[in-house]
Design a protein around this motif. Structure first.
Motif, PDB file in Angstrom:
ATOM      1  N   GLN A  23      22.289   0.156  12.840  1.00 41.30           N
ATOM      2  CA  GLN A  23      22.146   1.384  13.836  1.00 41.30           C
ATOM      3  C   GLN A  23      22.965   2.780  13.595  1.00 41.30           C
ATOM      4  O   GLN A  23      22.677   3.723  13.862  1.00 41.30           O
ATOM      5  CB  GLN A  23      21.952   0.864  15.171  1.00 41.30           C
ATOM      6  N   ALA A  24      24.106   2.261  13.710  1.00 38.55           N
ATOM      7  CA  ALA A  24      25.186   3.198  13.490  1.00 38.55           C
ATOM      8  C   ALA A  24      24.951   4.076  12.283  1.00 38.55           C
ATOM      9  O   ALA A  24      25.318   5.298  12.080  1.00 38.55           O
ATOM     10  CB  ALA A  24      26.721   2.823  13.570  1.00 38.55           C
ATOM     11  N   GLU A  25      24.901   3.346  11.218  1.00 34.99           N
ATOM     12  CA  GLU A  25      24.631   3.855   9.839  1.00 34.99           C
ATOM     13  C   GLU A  25      23.578   4.851   9.770  1.00 34.99           C
ATOM     14  O   GLU A  25      23.501   5.981   9.193  1.00 34.99           O
ATOM     15  CB  GLU A  25      24.365   3.151   8.862  1.00 34.99           C
ATOM     16  N   GLU A  26      22.368   4.640  10.685  1.00 37.41           N
ATOM     17  CA  GLU A  26      21.233   5.426  10.551  1.00 37.41           C
ATOM     18  C   GLU A  26      21.715   6.618  11.447  1.00 37.41           C
ATOM     19  O   GLU A  26      21.057   7.717  11.066  1.00 37.41           O
ATOM     20  CB  GLU A  26      20.109   4.465  11.064  1.00 37.41           C
ATOM     21  N   LEU A  27      22.027   6.545  12.586  1.00 31.03           N
ATOM     22  CA  LEU A  27      22.483   7.639  13.274  1.00 31.03           C
ATOM     23  C   LEU A  27      23.522   8.502  12.462  1.00 31.03           C
ATOM     24  O   LEU A  27      23.201   9.546  12.417  1.00 31.03           O
ATOM     25  CB  LEU A  27      23.320   7.277  14.637  1.00 31.03           C
ATOM     26  N   ILE A  42      28.430  13.413  16.970  1.00 30.99           N
ATOM     27  CA  ILE A  42      27.054  14.015  17.285  1.00 30.99           C
ATOM     28  C   ILE A  42      26.034  13.208  16.435  1.00 30.99           C
ATOM     29  O   ILE A  42      26.203  12.623  15.421  1.00 30.99           O
ATOM     30  CB  ILE A  42      27.076  15.338  16.631  1.00 30.99           C
ATOM     31  N   THR A  43      24.876  12.819  17.444  1.00 31.76           N
ATOM     32  CA  THR A  43      23.832  12.045  16.941  1.00 31.76           C
ATOM     33  C   THR A  43      22.442  12.827  17.148  1.00 31.76           C
ATOM     34  O   THR A  43      22.472  13.838  17.660  1.00 31.76           O
ATOM     35  CB  THR A  43      23.788  10.599  17.659  1.00 31.76           C
ATOM     36  N   ASN A  44      21.382  12.082  16.801  1.00 31.56           N
ATOM     37  CA  ASN A  44      20.100  12.660  17.031  1.00 31.56           C
ATOM     38  C   ASN A  44      19.597  12.645  18.349  1.00 31.56           C
ATOM     39  O   ASN A  44      18.409  13.081  18.582  1.00 31.56           O
ATOM     40  CB  ASN A  44      19.148  12.288  15.930  1.00 31.56           C
ATOM     41  N   SER A  45      20.310  12.130  19.448  1.00 32.56           N
ATOM     42  CA  SER A  45      19.884  11.889  20.905  1.00 32.56           C
ATOM     43  C   SER A  45      21.197  12.100  21.678  1.00 32.56           C
ATOM     44  O   SER A  45      22.025  11.462  21.209  1.00 32.56           O
ATOM     45  CB  SER A  45      18.913  10.920  21.000  1.00 32.56           C
ATOM     46  N   TYR A  46      21.010  12.594  22.903  1.00 35.02           N
ATOM     47  CA  TYR A  46      21.957  12.661  23.651  1.00 35.02           C
ATOM     48  C   TYR A  46      22.147  11.372  24.150  1.00 35.02           C
ATOM     49  O   TYR A  46      23.420  10.945  24.556  1.00 35.02           O
ATOM     50  CB  TYR A  46      21.735  13.835  25.014  1.00 35.02           C
ATOM     51  N   LYS A  57      35.458  10.505   5.997  1.00 37.15           N
ATOM     52  CA  LYS A  57      35.952  11.191   6.992  1.00 37.15           C
ATOM     53  C   LYS A  57      35.798  10.735   8.328  1.00 37.15           C
ATOM     54  O   LYS A  57      36.371  11.096   9.454  1.00 37.15           O
ATOM     55  CB  LYS A  57      35.799  12.690   6.918  1.00 37.15           C
ATOM     56  N   MET A  58      34.861   9.712   8.398  1.00 34.10           N
ATOM     57  CA  MET A  58      34.024   9.331   9.901  1.00 34.10           C
ATOM     58  C   MET A  58      34.592   7.783   9.811  1.00 34.10           C
ATOM     59  O   MET A  58      34.822   7.082   8.986  1.00 34.10           O
ATOM     60  CB  MET A  58      32.660   9.446   9.753  1.00 34.10           C
ATOM     61  N   ILE A  59      34.337   7.525  10.981  1.00 32.07           N
ATOM     62  CA  ILE A  59      34.529   6.114  11.568  1.00 32.07           C
ATOM     63  C   ILE A  59      32.995   5.675  12.063  1.00 32.07           C
ATOM     64  O   ILE A  59      32.563   6.087  13.032  1.00 32.07           O
ATOM     65  CB  ILE A  59      35.472   5.727  12.726  1.00 32.07           C
ATOM     66  N   ILE A  60      32.432   4.737  11.367  1.00 27.45           N
ATOM     67  CA  ILE A  60      31.020   4.547  11.519  1.00 27.45           C
ATOM     68  C   ILE A  60      30.721   2.906  11.850  1.00 27.45           C
ATOM     69  O   ILE A  60      31.434   2.182  10.866  1.00 27.45           O
ATOM     70  CB  ILE A  60      30.054   4.904  10.623  1.00 27.45           C
ATOM     71  N   GLY A  61      30.503   2.326  12.784  1.00 21.10           N
ATOM     72  CA  GLY A  61      30.254   0.899  12.949  1.00 21.10           C
ATOM     73  C   GLY A  61      29.671   0.400  14.496  1.00 21.10           C
ATOM     74  O   GLY A  61      29.396   1.137  15.376  1.00 21.10           O
ATOM     75  N   GLU A  88      12.357  10.379  10.518  1.00 22.16           N
ATOM     76  CA  GLU A  88      12.605  11.355   9.420  1.00 22.16           C
ATOM     77  C   GLU A  88      13.535  11.045   8.319  1.00 22.16           C
ATOM     78  O   GLU A  88      13.237  11.226   7.192  1.00 22.16           O
ATOM     79  CB  GLU A  88      12.919  12.576  10.144  1.00 22.16           C
ATOM     80  N   VAL A  89      14.569  10.441   8.733  1.00 23.00           N
ATOM     81  CA  VAL A  89      15.657   9.965   8.020  1.00 23.00           C
ATOM     82  C   VAL A  89      14.865   9.125   6.763  1.00 23.00           C
ATOM     83  O   VAL A  89      15.301   8.851   5.742  1.00 23.00           O
ATOM     84  CB  VAL A  89      16.757   9.436   8.505  1.00 23.00           C
ATOM     85  N   ARG A  90      14.286   8.011   7.252  1.00 23.78           N
ATOM     86  CA  ARG A  90      13.653   6.936   6.526  1.00 23.78           C
ATOM     87  C   ARG A  90      12.570   7.472   5.517  1.00 23.78           C
ATOM     88  O   ARG A  90      12.760   6.843   4.410  1.00 23.78           O
ATOM     89  CB  ARG A  90      13.013   5.812   7.486  1.00 23.78           C
TER      90      ARG A  90
END
Length: 331
Positions: free
Chosen positions: A233-237, A312-316, A282-286, A262-264
Motif C-alpha cells: 500500500q505504501a509503494e502504491e501511494l 504527500i499522498t493522493n488523499s488527505y 531519497k525516501m522512506i517507504i513501507g 490511475e497509477v495502475r
C-alpha cells in the motif's frame, strides 16, 4: 526520537487551495494530538499544486487552532523580503503564541524566475546580499544592534517575551557554514539533496559558534516518508506521488496527484522508471516497522536531534494515516 512535520499544503486532485489550507490546519492539530514536536509550513510561489505562498498568514491561523505544538515557517525565503518586516511579522506571531514560534530561513526562489522578479526584482543580487540580510534579521530578532548603528534607534515591535527561534534551512556546505557562523539551529533537507548530508551536518557542528539564540548546535534532518499498513500500500501511494512529480518536471499543468486506480493503468517509460528510482532512493517507504527502522538508521547516521517528516499522498486521509502509524510505532 523527536519527530516533526513539514507541510507543503498540496492541492490534491479534485480539491481546491482552500481545501488544502484547511487540511494543513487539521494536520497541525493531528500532529499536536499525536505528540509531534513541531509543525512547519513551506513557502512556494506560482505553484498551482501547492497552496502556501504566505506561511506567515497560515501560522496565525494554525496557531489560533492549536495550543502547544511549535509552529514555524519552513522556510521564509529571505532574499524576497526586508529583514525588518520579517522580524516584525514573526515577533508578532511570537507575541500571540508565546514560546512556540520558529523562523526557518531559506534562500531558494521558491518559484519561477518571473515570480521572483514579481516578488523582489533582482533575485540573484538579493541572494548575494543574504549574509548581510541574515545579520540584520538576527539583530532585529534579538533587539541588539550596536549603539552606533543606524538601526539601533528602532525595534521590530511588538517585542515578544520569548523571541522566535531562527533556523537556517539548506542542502549545502554553504548553508551549514552560515548557520554555524550565525549561531542558529540548522535544518538539513535530506529529501531535496544529492550531496553528502552527513558531511554537511558535521561541518555545521564542527564550525558552530555560540550565540544569543542557542549555546549548542541543533540539527533537524528532513526526510520524505510514506507509511501505510502494508508495504504494498505504501509503494502504491508513493508511485502516485512520483507520477505527479514527473508531470511537474515535464512542465505539465497540475492535475493533482493520480489516484491508485490511475497509477495502475499508467504505462511507465524507461526514462520515467529511472527517475522514479532516483526519487525512491531519497525516501522512506513501507509499513510501520520498516519505516521506524529506517528513521532510526537515518537519525543515527546524522546524529540528528530531530527528524522532520514530509508526507504527500493522493488523499488527505492517507497522509494523516501515515503520520498516525509512524507515531504509534515510534512512541
Amino acid at each position: 526520537m523527536k519527530l516533526s512535520i513539514l507541510d507543503q499544503s498540496p492541492v490534491l486532485s479534485g480539491k481546491t487551495a482552500q481545501d488544502a489550507l484547511r487540511e494543513s490546519m487539521k494536520l497541525a492539530q493531528l500532529g499536536e494530538k499525536l505528540g509531534y514536536t513541531r509543525y512547519w509550513i513551506a513557502e512556494h510561489h506560482d505553484f498551482s499544486g501547492l497552496a502556501s505562498s504566505a506561511p506567515e498568514v497560515m501560522l496565525g491561523y494554525i496557531g489560533a487552532n492549536t495550543e502547544k505544538i511549535r509552529i514555524g515557517a519552513g522556510a521564509v525565503l529571505l532574499p524576497h523580503y526586508k529583514p525588518y518586516k520579517v522580524a516584525e511579522t514573526f515577533n508578532m506571531l511570537a507575541t500571540l503564541f508565546s514560546n512556540r514560534i520558529d523562523l526557518g530561513i531559506g534562500r531558494a526562489p521558491g518559484g519561477s524566475a518571473e515570480a521572483s522578479i514579481a516578488l523582489s526584482g533582482n533575485f540573484l543580487e538579493n541572494v548575494r546580499n543574504m549574509p548581510n540580510s541574515m545579520k540584520d534579521l538576527l539583530h532585529f530578532l534579538y533587539n541588539n544592534y550596536p549603539s552606533d548603528h543606524m538601526f539601533s534607534k528602532i525595534s521590530a515591535h511588538p517585542l515578544p517575551a520569548i523571541a522566535p527561534v531562527p533556523w537556517i534551512l539548506g542542502t549545502s556546505i554553504k548553508s551549514a557554514i552560515q548557520a554555524a557562523e550565525y549561531g542558529t539551529a540548522y535544518a538539513f533537507g535530506h529529501f531535496m539533496s544529492d550531496k553528502d548530508g552527513i558531511e554537511i551536518v558535521n561541518t555545521y557542528r564542527n564550525a558552530f559558534q555560540k550565540s544569543r539564540g542557542i549555546q549548542e548546535p541543533q540539527v533537524i534532518v528532513t526526510v520524505s516518508v510514506i507509511c501505510s499498513e502494508t508495504t504494498g500500500q505504501a509503494e502504491e501511494l508513493a508511485l502516485s506521488w512520483f507520477l505527479s512529480k514527473i508531470q511537474t518536471d515535464k512542465g505539465e499543468k497540475n492535475k493533482g496527484i493520480p489516484t491508485v486506480e490511475e497509477v495502475r493503468k499508467y504505462a511507465l517509460t524507461s526514462d520515467e522508471e529511472e527517475r522514479i528510482i532516483e526519487m525512491r532512493n531519497k525516501m522512506i517507504i513501507g509499513n510501520p516497522k520498516e519505516v521506524k527502522k529506517q528513521l532510526v538508521k537515518l537519525q543515527s547516521a546524522y546524529h540528528a536531534d530531530e527528524i522532520m517528516i514530509i508526507t504527500i499522498t493522493n488523499s488527505y486521509e492517507s497522509r494523516k494515516k501515515s503520520y498516525e502509524l509512524i507515531a504509534k510505532e515510534v512512541w
